[in-house]
Motif scaffolding. Sequence first.
Motif, short mmCIF file in Angstrom:
data_model
loop_
_atom_site.label_atom_id
_atom_site.label_comp_id
_atom_site.label_asym_id
_atom_site.label_seq_id
_atom_site.Cartn_x
_atom_site.Cartn_y
_atom_site.Cartn_z
N PHE A 43 47.62 114.07 24.47
CA PHE A 43 47.22 115.49 24.56
C PHE A 43 48.25 116.48 25.41
CE2 PHE A 43 42.34 114.55 24.51
CZ PHE A 43 42.48 114.61 23.22
N GLY A 44 48.84 115.63 26.29
CA GLY A 44 49.93 116.43 27.34
C GLY A 44 51.04 116.73 26.29
N THR A 45 51.58 115.58 25.63
CA THR A 45 52.70 115.67 24.63
C THR A 45 52.70 116.71 23.80
OG1 THR A 45 53.38 113.32 25.12
CG2 THR A 45 54.51 114.41 23.58
N THR A 46 51.44 116.73 23.14
CA THR A 46 51.20 117.63 21.91
C THR A 46 51.21 119.25 22.41
OG1 THR A 46 50.10 116.12 20.70
CG2 THR A 46 49.90 118.32 19.88
N ALA A 47 50.38 119.34 23.75
CA ALA A 47 50.38 120.67 24.36
C ALA A 47 51.73 121.26 24.67
CB ALA A 47 49.50 120.42 25.55
N VAL A 48 52.62 120.29 25.03
CA VAL A 48 53.94 120.77 25.37
C VAL A 48 54.66 121.26 24.21
CG1 VAL A 48 56.31 119.81 26.30
CG2 VAL A 48 54.07 119.43 27.52
N ALA A 49 54.40 120.45 22.97
CA ALA A 49 55.20 120.55 21.91
C ALA A 49 54.56 122.17 21.10
CB ALA A 49 55.09 119.65 20.83
N ILE A 50 53.34 122.35 21.30
CA ILE A 50 52.82 123.45 20.67
C ILE A 50 53.05 124.60 21.51
CG2 ILE A 50 50.52 124.66 20.67
CD1 ILE A 50 49.05 122.15 19.97
N LEU A 51 53.20 124.48 22.90
CA LEU A 51 53.64 125.76 23.71
C LEU A 51 55.25 125.81 23.30
CD1 LEU A 51 52.12 125.15 26.83
CD2 LEU A 51 51.60 126.97 25.44
N LEU A 52 55.88 125.02 22.84
CA LEU A 52 57.34 125.02 22.78
C LEU A 52 57.67 125.70 21.46
CD1 LEU A 52 59.05 121.96 24.45
CD2 LEU A 52 59.15 124.37 25.14
N VAL A 53 56.98 125.50 20.51
CA VAL A 53 56.96 126.04 19.20
C VAL A 53 56.43 127.55 19.17
CG1 VAL A 53 55.89 126.15 16.94
CG2 VAL A 53 56.73 123.69 17.88
N LEU A 54 55.42 127.65 19.92
CA LEU A 54 55.07 129.06 20.19
C LEU A 54 56.05 130.00 20.68
CD1 LEU A 54 51.13 128.63 20.68
CD2 LEU A 54 52.41 129.19 18.67
N ARG A 103 40.31 109.26 19.21
CA ARG A 103 40.54 107.92 19.77
C ARG A 103 39.96 107.87 21.11
NH1 ARG A 103 40.65 103.38 18.90
NH2 ARG A 103 41.68 103.69 16.95
N VAL A 104 40.04 109.05 21.76
CA VAL A 104 39.29 109.17 23.10
C VAL A 104 37.83 108.84 23.11
CG1 VAL A 104 38.72 110.92 25.10
CG2 VAL A 104 41.09 110.66 24.12
N VAL A 105 37.36 109.23 22.09
CA VAL A 105 35.71 109.26 22.09
C VAL A 105 35.48 107.67 21.52
CG1 VAL A 105 33.52 110.09 20.58
CG2 VAL A 105 35.27 111.48 21.53
N ARG A 106 36.37 107.35 20.52
CA ARG A 106 36.09 106.06 19.96
C ARG A 106 36.23 104.92 20.97
NH1 ARG A 106 33.46 103.50 15.47
NH2 ARG A 106 34.72 101.96 14.83
N GLY A 107 37.50 105.15 21.76
CA GLY A 107 37.94 103.88 22.74
C GLY A 107 38.75 102.85 21.78
N PRO A 108 38.71 101.64 22.04
CA PRO A 108 37.78 100.94 22.82
C PRO A 108 37.87 100.51 24.04
CG PRO A 108 38.88 99.65 21.19
CD PRO A 108 39.53 100.82 21.08
N THR A 109 39.40 100.67 24.43
CA THR A 109 39.69 100.23 25.76
C THR A 109 40.15 101.48 26.78
OG1 THR A 109 42.00 99.98 25.37
CG2 THR A 109 40.46 98.13 25.00
N ALA A 110 40.35 101.32 27.93
CA ALA A 110 40.71 102.31 28.96
C ALA A 110 42.19 102.67 28.56
CB ALA A 110 40.62 101.94 30.37
N ALA A 111 42.85 101.63 28.07
CA ALA A 111 44.39 102.10 27.75
C ALA A 111 44.59 102.94 26.52
CB ALA A 111 45.19 100.68 27.23
N ASP A 112 43.72 102.84 25.80
CA ASP A 112 43.57 103.50 24.37
C ASP A 112 43.40 105.21 24.90
OD1 ASP A 112 44.02 101.55 22.37
OD2 ASP A 112 41.93 101.07 22.38
N ARG A 113 42.27 105.22 25.77
CA ARG A 113 42.06 106.41 26.22
C ARG A 113 43.11 107.18 26.99
NH1 ARG A 113 36.89 103.78 26.71
NH2 ARG A 113 35.41 104.72 25.17
N MET A 114 43.81 106.45 27.99
CA MET A 114 44.89 106.92 28.59
C MET A 114 45.97 107.36 27.54
SD MET A 114 47.79 105.38 31.16
CE MET A 114 48.23 104.16 29.75
N LEU A 115 46.43 106.42 26.43
CA LEU A 115 47.37 106.99 25.69
C LEU A 115 47.15 108.15 24.93
CD1 LEU A 115 48.73 103.56 24.43
CD2 LEU A 115 49.81 105.11 25.93
N ALA A 116 45.72 108.39 24.57
CA ALA A 116 45.42 109.61 23.93
C ALA A 116 45.47 110.59 24.70
CB ALA A 116 43.77 109.46 23.56
N ALA A 117 45.28 110.73 26.27
CA ALA A 117 45.40 111.67 27.07
C ALA A 117 46.84 112.01 27.29
CB ALA A 117 44.79 111.18 28.47
#
Length: 92
Positions: free
Chosen positions: A39-50, A22-36
């Motif tokens: 990333f943050g939310t998923t990184a937190v989830a991965i760290l908590l699971v580990l 979604r970051v690469v494909r776009g199409p808007t800046a809002a899509d890119r922001m939500l994808a970012a």
Amino acid sequence: MPDLYHALTLFLLLNLGAGLWRVVRGPTAADRMLAAQLFGTTAVAILLVLAQAGGVAALRDVALVFALLAAVAAVAFVRRAWPQPEDDHDRP
């Protein structure tokens, strides 16, 4: 039980791959922001699971720092991408 944690971690990593698309494909800046944000939310989830799987309490602290950084990054992106119009009433 550790196999469940590892399977969940793998699922979250695949979720990150979808967000990267979604970051690469776009199409808007809002899509890119939500994808970012994804990333943050998923990184937190991965760290908590580990942290739970390995019994490493320090990973919970790192997850907390990532959560704070993700929130600050979202605010900074919004402030930069959508500037507020100047208002004459705010000037002294």
